[in-house]
Design an enzyme around this catalytic site. Structure first.
Site, PDB file in Angstrom:
ATOM      1  N   SER A 170       0.525  -7.828  -0.725  1.00  0.00           N
ATOM      2  CA  SER A 170      -0.241  -7.659   0.506  1.00  0.00           C
ATOM      3  C   SER A 170       0.347  -8.556   1.603  1.00  0.00           C
ATOM      4  O   SER A 170       1.517  -8.406   1.952  1.00  0.00           O
ATOM      5  CB  SER A 170      -1.723  -7.957   0.253  1.00  0.00           C
ATOM      6  OG  SER A 170      -2.511  -7.568   1.356  1.00  0.00           O
ATOM      7  N   GLU A 245     -13.563   1.456  12.027  1.00  0.00           N
ATOM      8  CA  GLU A 245     -12.637   2.219  12.859  1.00  0.00           C
ATOM      9  C   GLU A 245     -11.532   1.314  13.409  1.00  0.00           C
ATOM     10  O   GLU A 245     -10.362   1.703  13.448  1.00  0.00           O
ATOM     11  CB  GLU A 245     -13.391   2.867  14.014  1.00  0.00           C
ATOM     12  CG  GLU A 245     -12.520   3.713  14.938  1.00  0.00           C
ATOM     13  CD  GLU A 245     -11.804   4.849  14.216  1.00  0.00           C
ATOM     14  OE1 GLU A 245     -10.675   5.204  14.631  1.00  0.00           O
ATOM     15  OE2 GLU A 245     -12.367   5.384  13.238  1.00  0.00           O
ATOM     16  N   HIS A 281      -4.793  -0.677  -3.628  1.00  0.00           N
ATOM     17  CA  HIS A 281      -4.140  -1.912  -3.185  1.00  0.00           C
ATOM     18  C   HIS A 281      -4.437  -3.063  -4.151  1.00  0.00           C
ATOM     19  O   HIS A 281      -3.555  -3.869  -4.462  1.00  0.00           O
ATOM     20  CB  HIS A 281      -4.630  -2.257  -1.780  1.00  0.00           C
ATOM     21  CG  HIS A 281      -3.989  -3.449  -1.169  1.00  0.00           C
ATOM     22  ND1 HIS A 281      -2.665  -3.491  -0.806  1.00  0.00           N
ATOM     23  CD2 HIS A 281      -4.509  -4.671  -0.836  1.00  0.00           C
ATOM     24  CE1 HIS A 281      -2.383  -4.683  -0.273  1.00  0.00           C
ATOM     25  NE2 HIS A 281      -3.484  -5.416  -0.289  1.00  0.00           N
TER      26      HIS A 281
END
Length: 302
Positions: A170, A245, A281
């Site tokens: 990551s 969003e 992930h």
């Protein structure tokens, strides 16, 4: 507690022992030494998990693998080594670069250590919605690795300096790429697991462009290798709609796949790319750690 984090805690306890067990534990005849270092440039404390091989060093010294988020990832790598015959993986010195905590991850510290200076509008919302995320410490952290962590390891064990590996996931994967692009002589093998290319408006692509220009003329140091892996399933955080969003917008753009394609033209670079289509992930992390171990010994992922 999320299932994935709980599983990591179980692995950490079973492989490295609990805090009450003291600074050293023994697992499958490999001794784990745990010590703290204070960074000269920042005064921040780091916890180092150093696993000593049970066997004598090879003629040139032990290969060494440095793992970011070491509280979580070092136990994962030790579990992988324990599941295989001692050779060749048993000769690996495993070094977890972690934090003085009992949990697998220090989320806020890793934001600081693994990122470039990031404008506020490009910083994602914190997980709890209230914590202040500090960024911009990657050069301090890279200096800590070079001037303190690596010398501390090499003062304790005979290390083959031609076989250093850096693993990150990551933001750690983003940092691994940054280290390759800017200090490609510090390690020989780099593993970037689901690197956060999107961070800070994909700012890493500027360093990538400079790296591509330089290596087109000069190539890379002999033996340089890079493994990039990506996940295939998106698991979205539970956030208010506006934050969700915004996070979606921030995370748009290139991924490890596009980066691997761009780097395929680098002369002399041993490059491998692998995707886990059925993993998220988070769930890909132990699989990527295992692949990182094999890649450090010259084996590409299946």
């Amino acid at each position: 507690m999320p299932r994935f984090v709980f599983a990591l805690l179980l692995v950490a306890v079973s492989v490295f022992g609990s805090k009450a067990a003291g600074a050293e534990t023994v697992t499958a005849a490999r001794k784990t030494e745990r010590f703290d270092l204070r960074a000269d440039r920042t005064g921040l404390e780091y916890r180092i998990f150093l696993v000593h091989p049970a066997e004598p060093p090879p003629p040139g010294g032990y290969p060494v693998i440095y793992l970011l988020d070491g509280n979580a990832t070092a136990p994962m790598m030790e579990k992988t080594i324990a599941q295989h015959p001692p050779q060749p993986y048993g000769s690996a010195v495993v070094v977890g670069i972690g934090y003085p905590i009992d949990e697998p991850f220090d989320i806020l510290r890793r934001y600081r250590d693994l990122t470039p200076p990031t404008p506020p509008e490009l910083i994602p919302p914190s997980r709890d919605g209230t914590s202040v995320i500090e960024t911009g410490g990657r050069d301090d952290f890279l200096a800590f690795l070079e001037t303190q962590a690596i010398p501390a390891v090499e003062s304790r064990l005979p290390i083959d300096r031609r076989r250093r590996t850096l693993f990150g996931h990551s933001l750690g994967g983003l940092f691994s790429l940054y280290a390759l692009y800017t200090r490609g002589d510090l390690f020989q093998t780099y593993v970037a697991a689901d690197p956060a290319i999107w961070w800070s408006g994909q700012a890493i692509l500027k360093e990538q462009g400079a790296f591509l220009d330089r290596t087109a003329r000069e190539g890379v140091p002999s033996g340089t290798a890079l493994l990039i892996e990506t996940s295939g399933k998106l698991v979205e955080r539970a956030l208010p709609p506006a934050d969700a969003e915004r996070l979606k917008r921030l995370r748009s753009g290139q991924t490890g796949r596009e980066v691997a394609a761009a780097l395929s033209a680098v002369p002399g670079l041993r490059l491998a790319f692998h995707q886990f289509p059925e993993e998220s992930h988070g769930s890909m992390l132990p699989l990527a750690v295992a692949d990182g171990l094999r890649f450090a010994f010259g084996q590409n992922p299946d």
